[in-house]
Write an enzyme that holds these catalytic residues in place. Structure first.
Site, mmCIF file in Angstrom:
data_model
loop_
_atom_site.group_PDB
_atom_site.id
_atom_site.type_symbol
_atom_site.label_atom_id
_atom_site.label_comp_id
_atom_site.label_asym_id
_atom_site.label_seq_id
_atom_site.Cartn_x
_atom_site.Cartn_y
_atom_site.Cartn_z
ATOM 1 N N ARG A 64 37.820 9.566 46.760
ATOM 2 C CA ARG A 64 38.443 10.560 47.628
ATOM 3 C C ARG A 64 38.065 11.943 47.115
ATOM 4 O O ARG A 64 38.521 12.379 46.062
ATOM 5 C CB ARG A 64 39.968 10.384 47.649
ATOM 6 C CG ARG A 64 40.418 9.090 48.304
ATOM 7 C CD ARG A 64 39.960 9.051 49.750
ATOM 8 N NE ARG A 64 40.646 8.012 50.514
ATOM 9 C CZ ARG A 64 40.405 7.797 51.783
ATOM 10 N NH1 ARG A 64 39.506 8.524 52.442
ATOM 11 N NH2 ARG A 64 41.044 6.854 52.427
ATOM 12 N N ALA A 76 42.988 1.656 55.853
ATOM 13 C CA ALA A 76 43.550 2.638 56.777
ATOM 14 C C ALA A 76 42.417 3.349 57.501
ATOM 15 O O ALA A 76 41.272 3.323 57.048
ATOM 16 C CB ALA A 76 44.408 3.647 56.019
ATOM 17 N N GLU A 96 36.876 -2.536 56.740
ATOM 18 C CA GLU A 96 37.016 -2.210 55.323
ATOM 19 C C GLU A 96 37.102 -3.429 54.416
ATOM 20 O O GLU A 96 36.731 -3.347 53.249
ATOM 21 C CB GLU A 96 38.234 -1.310 55.114
ATOM 22 C CG GLU A 96 38.045 0.061 55.718
ATOM 23 C CD GLU A 96 39.124 1.054 55.332
ATOM 24 O OE1 GLU A 96 39.991 0.735 54.489
ATOM 25 O OE2 GLU A 96 39.100 2.170 55.879
ATOM 26 N N GLY A 115 55.577 19.346 56.853
ATOM 27 C CA GLY A 115 55.688 20.769 56.578
ATOM 28 C C GLY A 115 54.492 21.560 57.079
ATOM 29 O O GLY A 115 54.594 22.759 57.348
ATOM 30 N N GLU A 140 29.301 5.455 58.152
ATOM 31 C CA GLU A 140 28.112 5.767 57.340
ATOM 32 C C GLU A 140 28.432 6.530 56.060
ATOM 33 O O GLU A 140 27.654 6.503 55.106
ATOM 34 C CB GLU A 140 27.075 6.519 58.170
ATOM 35 C CG GLU A 140 27.539 7.885 58.639
ATOM 36 C CD GLU A 140 26.528 8.585 59.523
ATOM 37 O OE1 GLU A 140 26.502 9.825 59.488
ATOM 38 O OE2 GLU A 140 25.774 7.903 60.235
#
Length: 186
Positions: A64, A76, A96, A115, A140
């Protein structure tokens, strides 16, 4: 007027991206003052808790960039325009992990960061898993490793901060609570 409502006086899109848009809004506060709100607009997402026959949770490890590290997560993905969340959940599970499921149950939907963002995540439990002969191609720019963890292993990963995102921590807490309730009722 709704309780605490902030009436939008002016809205301007500052950025339009592939995944998100960023809007700047001038609002009228309930006390009559004005303020500005920066809002991330997101089409929504799904997350899936895939449970194998032996009670393990199928997860993926991926890098990430926003965190500058790899973390372990439940599968997800982003909703495509006009796509029903259940269809997205089935597609993301297969893309996945290479699994398909016989039963997909909607658990809950929740906002990730109200928020400043309107992203909603629809959380599903997938059971009756079977491995596809070949899995759908990942996006990709997506690289993942599939893992199967027990709830105890996943709890250890949370302690070690290998699982470090809210949707996955929520999923593991749900499974832990469900198991305790099943033991108390069984």
């Amino acid at each position: 007027m709704k309780k605490f409502e902030e009436k939008t006086l002016l809205s301007q899109t500052l950025y339009e991206g592939r995944i998100i848009n960023l809007d700047l809004e001038e609002v009228l506060l309930p006390n009559g003052n004005k303020s500005k709100r920066e809002i991330v607009r997101h089409p929504g997402a799904v997350a899936v808790i895939p449970i194998t026959v032996d009670g393990k949770v199928v997860m993926v490890e991926q890098y990430r960039k926003a965190l500058e590290r790899a973390i372990v997560e439940i599968p997800a993905g982003k909703l495509e325009r006009g796509e029903e969340p259940e269809l997205t959940a089935r597609r993301e599970l297969e893309e996945e992990t290479g699994y398909e499921c016989k039963q997909l149950t909607h658990l809950i939907s929740f906002y990730t960061s109200p928020g400043f963002a309107d992203e909603i995540v629809h959380l599903y439990v997938a059971e009756g898993l079977s491995k596809k002969d070949h899995k759908l191609d990942l996006d990709e720019d997506e690289f993942v490793e599939v893992l199967e963890l027990t709830v105890e292993e996943a709890l250890e990963y949370i302690q070690e901060q290998r699982i470090f995102d809210a949707k996955t921590a929520y999923a593991i807490q749900y499974l832990q609570l469900k198991r305790q309730m099943d033991q108390n009722n069984g």
